[in-house]
Every structure is written in C-alpha cells, then in structure tokens.
Scaffold this motif. Structure first.
Motif, PDB file in Angstrom:
ATOM      1  N   PRO A   1      -8.671 -17.609  23.756  1.00 55.79           N
ATOM      2  CA  PRO A   1      -9.327 -16.307  24.593  1.00 55.79           C
ATOM      3  C   PRO A   1      -8.411 -15.370  24.844  1.00 55.79           C
ATOM      4  O   PRO A   1      -8.596 -13.956  24.763  1.00 55.79           O
ATOM      5  N   ARG A   2      -7.087 -15.225  24.870  1.00 52.06           N
ATOM      6  CA  ARG A   2      -6.127 -14.154  24.834  1.00 52.06           C
ATOM      7  C   ARG A   2      -5.287 -14.624  24.108  1.00 52.06           C
ATOM      8  O   ARG A   2      -3.627 -15.157  24.658  1.00 52.06           O
ATOM      9  N   PRO A   3      -5.095 -14.076  22.525  1.00 55.49           N
ATOM     10  CA  PRO A   3      -4.327 -14.486  21.614  1.00 55.49           C
ATOM     11  C   PRO A   3      -2.951 -13.340  21.692  1.00 55.49           C
ATOM     12  O   PRO A   3      -3.211 -12.122  22.507  1.00 55.49           O
ATOM     13  N   TYR A   4      -1.643 -13.676  21.798  1.00 52.54           N
ATOM     14  CA  TYR A   4      -0.818 -12.972  21.236  1.00 52.54           C
ATOM     15  C   TYR A   4      -1.085 -11.822  20.760  1.00 52.54           C
ATOM     16  O   TYR A   4      -1.296 -11.862  19.014  1.00 52.54           O
ATOM     17  N   GLY A   5      -0.592 -10.765  20.656  1.00 54.51           N
ATOM     18  CA  GLY A   5      -0.617  -9.111  20.003  1.00 54.51           C
ATOM     19  C   GLY A   5       0.923  -8.439  20.246  1.00 54.51           C
ATOM     20  O   GLY A   5       1.801  -8.685  21.150  1.00 54.51           O
ATOM     21  N   MET A   6       0.940  -7.610  19.512  1.00 54.84           N
ATOM     22  CA  MET A   6       2.331  -6.707  19.298  1.00 54.84           C
ATOM     23  C   MET A   6       1.816  -6.089  20.560  1.00 54.84           C
ATOM     24  O   MET A   6       0.944  -5.143  20.323  1.00 54.84           O
TER      25      MET A   6
ATOM     26  N   MET B   1       0.571  -1.167  -0.112  1.00 52.40           N
ATOM     27  CA  MET B   1      -0.222   0.739   0.043  1.00 52.40           C
ATOM     28  C   MET B   1       1.360   1.272   0.100  1.00 52.40           C
ATOM     29  O   MET B   1       1.770   0.936   0.642  1.00 52.40           O
ATOM     30  N   ASN B   2       0.093   2.201  -0.543  1.00 53.86           N
ATOM     31  CA  ASN B   2       1.063   3.960  -0.646  1.00 53.86           C
ATOM     32  C   ASN B   2       0.810   4.317   0.398  1.00 53.86           C
ATOM     33  O   ASN B   2       2.285   4.977   0.995  1.00 53.86           O
ATOM     34  N   SER B   3      -0.177   4.033   1.542  1.00 51.66           N
ATOM     35  CA  SER B   3      -1.035   4.674   2.703  1.00 51.66           C
ATOM     36  C   SER B   3       0.549   3.929   3.566  1.00 51.66           C
ATOM     37  O   SER B   3       0.025   3.024   3.511  1.00 51.66           O
ATOM     38  N   THR B   4       0.975   4.643   4.102  1.00 48.50           N
ATOM     39  CA  THR B   4       0.872   3.807   5.731  1.00 48.50           C
ATOM     40  C   THR B   4       0.746   4.314   7.123  1.00 48.50           C
ATOM     41  O   THR B   4       1.204   4.105   8.254  1.00 48.50           O
ATOM     42  N   ILE B   5      -0.027   4.771   7.414  1.00 43.54           N
ATOM     43  CA  ILE B   5      -0.819   4.689   8.722  1.00 43.54           C
ATOM     44  C   ILE B   5      -1.506   3.950   9.167  1.00 43.54           C
ATOM     45  O   ILE B   5      -1.269   3.593   9.862  1.00 43.54           O
ATOM     46  N   ASN B   6      -1.715   2.403   9.043  1.00 43.09           N
ATOM     47  CA  ASN B   6      -1.881   0.856   9.337  1.00 43.09           C
ATOM     48  C   ASN B   6      -0.678   0.824   9.569  1.00 43.09           C
ATOM     49  O   ASN B   6      -0.637   0.580  10.843  1.00 43.09           O
ATOM     50  N   ALA B   7       0.136   0.540   9.568  1.00 42.18           N
ATOM     51  CA  ALA B   7       1.920   0.885   9.143  1.00 42.18           C
ATOM     52  C   ALA B   7       1.681   1.039  10.895  1.00 42.18           C
ATOM     53  O   ALA B   7       2.057   1.056  11.668  1.00 42.18           O
ATOM     54  N   ILE B   8       1.952   3.080  10.287  1.00 41.52           N
ATOM     55  CA  ILE B   8       2.486   3.842  11.579  1.00 41.52           C
ATOM     56  C   ILE B   8       1.804   2.969  12.607  1.00 41.52           C
ATOM     57  O   ILE B   8       2.151   2.929  13.753  1.00 41.52           O
ATOM     58  N   ARG B   9       0.619   3.053  12.882  1.00 43.37           N
ATOM     59  CA  ARG B   9      -0.503   2.821  13.815  1.00 43.37           C
ATOM     60  C   ARG B   9      -0.237   1.483  14.871  1.00 43.37           C
ATOM     61  O   ARG B   9      -0.568   1.779  16.058  1.00 43.37           O
ATOM     62  N   VAL B  10       0.036   0.650  13.743  1.00 42.49           N
ATOM     63  CA  VAL B  10       0.314  -0.861  14.965  1.00 42.49           C
ATOM     64  C   VAL B  10       1.408  -0.460  15.962  1.00 42.49           C
ATOM     65  O   VAL B  10       1.613  -1.298  16.844  1.00 42.49           O
ATOM     66  N   VAL B  11       2.782   0.184  15.246  1.00 42.09           N
ATOM     67  CA  VAL B  11       3.821   0.328  15.275  1.00 42.09           C
ATOM     68  C   VAL B  11       3.439   1.223  16.889  1.00 42.09           C
ATOM     69  O   VAL B  11       3.707   0.915  17.910  1.00 42.09           O
ATOM     70  N   LEU B  12       2.760   2.334  16.677  1.00 46.15           N
ATOM     71  CA  LEU B  12       2.256   2.892  18.134  1.00 46.15           C
ATOM     72  C   LEU B  12       2.075   2.822  18.782  1.00 46.15           C
ATOM     73  O   LEU B  12       2.616   2.718  19.747  1.00 46.15           O
ATOM     74  N   ASN B  13       0.453   1.972  18.732  1.00 51.62           N
ATOM     75  CA  ASN B  13      -0.184   1.626  19.653  1.00 51.62           C
ATOM     76  C   ASN B  13      -0.493   0.115  19.612  1.00 51.62           C
ATOM     77  O   ASN B  13      -1.103  -0.372  20.668  1.00 51.62           O
ATOM     78  N   GLY B  14       0.095  -0.345  19.542  1.00 53.76           N
ATOM     79  CA  GLY B  14       0.467  -1.830  19.135  1.00 53.76           C
ATOM     80  C   GLY B  14      -0.752  -2.434  18.231  1.00 53.76           C
ATOM     81  O   GLY B  14      -2.083  -2.533  17.770  1.00 53.76           O
ATOM     82  N   GLY B  15      -1.154  -3.535  18.216  1.00 57.29           N
ATOM     83  CA  GLY B  15      -2.522  -4.252  17.880  1.00 57.29           C
ATOM     84  C   GLY B  15      -2.554  -6.091  18.245  1.00 57.29           C
ATOM     85  O   GLY B  15      -1.492  -6.907  19.209  1.00 57.29           O
ATOM     86  N   LEU B  16      -3.964  -6.028  18.668  1.00 56.68           N
ATOM     87  CA  LEU B  16      -4.433  -7.350  19.055  1.00 56.68           C
ATOM     88  C   LEU B  16      -5.269  -7.720  18.399  1.00 56.68           C
ATOM     89  O   LEU B  16      -6.000  -7.631  18.257  1.00 56.68           O
ATOM     90  N   PRO B  17      -5.145  -9.549  17.758  1.00 51.52           N
ATOM     91  CA  PRO B  17      -6.277  -9.978  17.020  1.00 51.52           C
ATOM     92  C   PRO B  17      -7.719 -10.143  18.250  1.00 51.52           C
ATOM     93  O   PRO B  17      -7.355 -10.317  19.265  1.00 51.52           O
ATOM     94  N   PRO B  18      -8.480 -10.660  17.816  1.00 54.38           N
ATOM     95  CA  PRO B  18      -9.746 -11.024  18.161  1.00 54.38           C
ATOM     96  C   PRO B  18      -9.898 -11.894  19.289  1.00 54.38           C
ATOM     97  O   PRO B  18      -8.866 -13.043  18.975  1.00 54.38           O
ATOM     98  N   GLY B  19     -10.488 -12.319  20.083  1.00 61.80           N
ATOM     99  CA  GLY B  19     -10.193 -13.231  20.286  1.00 61.80           C
ATOM    100  C   GLY B  19     -11.107 -14.934  20.330  1.00 61.80           C
ATOM    101  O   GLY B  19     -12.572 -14.169  19.968  1.00 61.80           O
ATOM    102  N   THR B  20     -10.913 -15.913  20.201  1.00 61.98           N
ATOM    103  CA  THR B  20     -11.751 -16.949  20.325  1.00 61.98           C
ATOM    104  C   THR B  20     -12.215 -17.270  21.315  1.00 61.98           C
ATOM    105  O   THR B  20     -11.620 -17.311  22.118  1.00 61.98           O
ATOM    106  N   ASN B  21     -12.928 -18.587  21.380  1.00 62.19           N
ATOM    107  CA  ASN B  21     -13.057 -19.539  22.466  1.00 62.19           C
ATOM    108  C   ASN B  21     -11.955 -20.926  22.237  1.00 62.19           C
ATOM    109  O   ASN B  21     -11.630 -21.053  23.267  1.00 62.19           O
TER     110      ASN B  21
END
Length: 73
Positions: free
Chosen positions: A24-29, A1-21
């Motif tokens: 329930p506590r997936p590892y995130g960044m 992608m040309n836009s950098t916003i998603n990559a920047i926000r993931v590094v700045l704010n981290g990211g967690l995948p949704p929990g499932t049954n």
C-alpha cells in the motif's frame, strides 16, 4: 525515446507507483526540482539516456527549464 519530457518530469516532480493491497505504500522517487539546477538535471539525464548501450540525443538545460515552468496535467 527522442522526447525528453517524461524523464525531465520524473526528475523534477518525482514519481510514485500506485499502491496495491500487498504494497500500500510503495517506495518512489522524490522530486529534485528544488535541489538540482537545470544544468544538473540535463547532465544526469543525458548520462542516463546514453548509458547501457543507449544512444539518445542530449538533454539541454533549456529543455529542463521549459518543462520546469509547465504545470503537470
């Protein structure tokens, strides 16, 4: 992608995948906004965006600063 916003926000704010049954506590960044400077984040993302056969525009420290100061919606 040309836009950098998603990559920047993931590094700045981290990211967690949704929990499932089954996981329930997936590892995130963890967020790195407090540990890395705008220059550090720009360098890491420029490297990632240009590795493994990718050819994306560089991320500038000014881009990181712009999105660092914008609240996540």
């Amino acid at each position: 992608m040309n836009s950098t916003i998603n990559a920047i926000r993931v590094v700045l704010n981290g990211g967690l995948p949704p929990g499932t049954n089954g996981n329930p506590r997936p590892y995130g960044m963890p967020p790195f906004a407090q540990q890395l400077s705008d220059e550090d984040i720009a360098a890491v993302l420029t490297y990632v965006r240009n590795s493994w056969g990718n050819r994306a525009p560089a991320v500038s420290p000014a881009d990181v600063q712009r999105y660092r100061s914008v609240p996540v919606e």
